[in-house]
Design an enzyme around this catalytic site. Structure first.
Site, short mmCIF file in Angstrom:
data_model
loop_
_atom_site.label_atom_id
_atom_site.label_comp_id
_atom_site.label_asym_id
_atom_site.label_seq_id
_atom_site.Cartn_x
_atom_site.Cartn_y
_atom_site.Cartn_z
N PRO A 2 0.82 -1.22 0.00
CA PRO A 2 0.00 0.00 0.00
C PRO A 2 0.85 1.26 0.00
CG PRO A 2 -0.82 -1.58 1.61
CD PRO A 2 0.49 -2.11 1.11
N GLU A 3 0.43 2.22 -0.79
CA GLU A 3 1.12 3.51 -0.85
C GLU A 3 0.30 4.54 -0.06
OE1 GLU A 3 2.28 4.55 -4.84
OE2 GLU A 3 2.60 2.47 -5.39
#
Length: 283
Positions: A2-3
């Site tokens: 996840p960013e």
């Protein structure tokens, strides 16, 4: 992994269930994730209020009434989901426990927040709140791309002397915190800059123009609930939808979406990661 938009989406989803609410009891169902859990974690995360739920880069930070902050990293497959919220903002009753439910937070409002992580690359740590910024994971981070410290002069100065490809430079968390592979690819496409171009050889004007583009890409991704490519889920268990808006990422061999551009999206490998771009309109 996840960013920033995915982690921010999770943070916003957790707010009504956790911020300002007493954490009554914590279940810890294994001794470690990527590294061992903090000493006496169950005791330290019981009968304390979550005073503030914030994000730094790709990390969630829960500031507690005990004077400590819980740092949470989702890793590659970690997700935090809410069930049983008495405010009626979540549709799910408490589900049956699953194999990879490693940490479960029982909130004073009846909500249950479950950290599930099949690959166990996630992490948690506890540190005094007044020293949280000095934690080894946070001390090396550059400015937040959505914050005031990230501006045109900062990015121009940071890239000026870099002899690495601009794609690699923007992935450097010391230059800008939270950007990952997906959103750097999308940013460079909108800026018309090839991921191969050396960072230090891009004009100051073109570098400055990337600052609002980075913010725009991230805001759009947050509004869409992030990008669900494999394991990511929002706090209510739903998928994000920004992947349906990708201009270049994961579109190898498809036509460029720039009007009148005859190009086809290409993929190259840079530092072990796929870069997607249009060779015709990204220079």
């Amino acid at each position: 992994m996840p960013e920033l938009p995915e982690v921010e989406t999770v943070r916003r989803g957790l707010l009504p269930a956790m911020e300002g609410v007493v954490l009554k009891r914590t279940e810890v169902n294994r001794p470690d994730l990527r590294w061992p859990f903090p000493d006496r974690m169950v005791e330290r995360l019981s009968e304390v209020r979550v005073e503030r739920l914030r994000r730094r880069s790709k990390y969630l930070l829960l500031d507690l009434s005990s004077g400590e902050t819980l740092i949470v990293h989702l890793g590659m497959s970690g997700r935090m989901t809410v069930s049983g919220d008495p405010l009626g903002q979540f549709l799910h009753d408490h589900p049956m426990p699953e194999k990879h439910d490693h940490v479960v937070f029982h909130m004073g409002n009846g909500a249950r927040v479950t950290f599930n992580d099949p690959r166990r690359f996630g992490a948690m740590d506890l540190i005094p709140t007044d020293r949280a910024d000095q934690h080894k994971l946070l001390a090396v981070l550059g400015p937040e791309p959505l914050g005031n410290r990230f501006d045109e002069p900062h990015l121009i100065a940071a890239l000026k002397a870099r002899n690495t490809p601009v794609k690699s430079a923007l992935l450097d968390q010391g230059i800008v915190a939270g950007l990952g592979n997906i959103y750097v690819c999308e940013t460079l496409y909108r800026a018309g800059i090839s991921p191969r171009r050396k960072a230090g050889r891009i004009s100051a004007a073109r570098v400055a123009a990337m600052v609002p583009i980075i913010r725009s890409v991230l805001f759009e991704a947050i509004e869409a609930g992030g990008s669900s490519l494999r394991d990511f889920r929002q706090a209510d268990g739903e998928l994000g939808y920004f992947q349906h808006r990708f201009d270049v990422y994961d579109r190898e061999g498809q036509p460029c979406r720039t009007p009148d551009c005859p190009g086809v999206i290409a993929r190259i490998v840079q530092s072990g990661r796929s870069s997607f771009y249009c060779p015709s309109c990204q220079r």
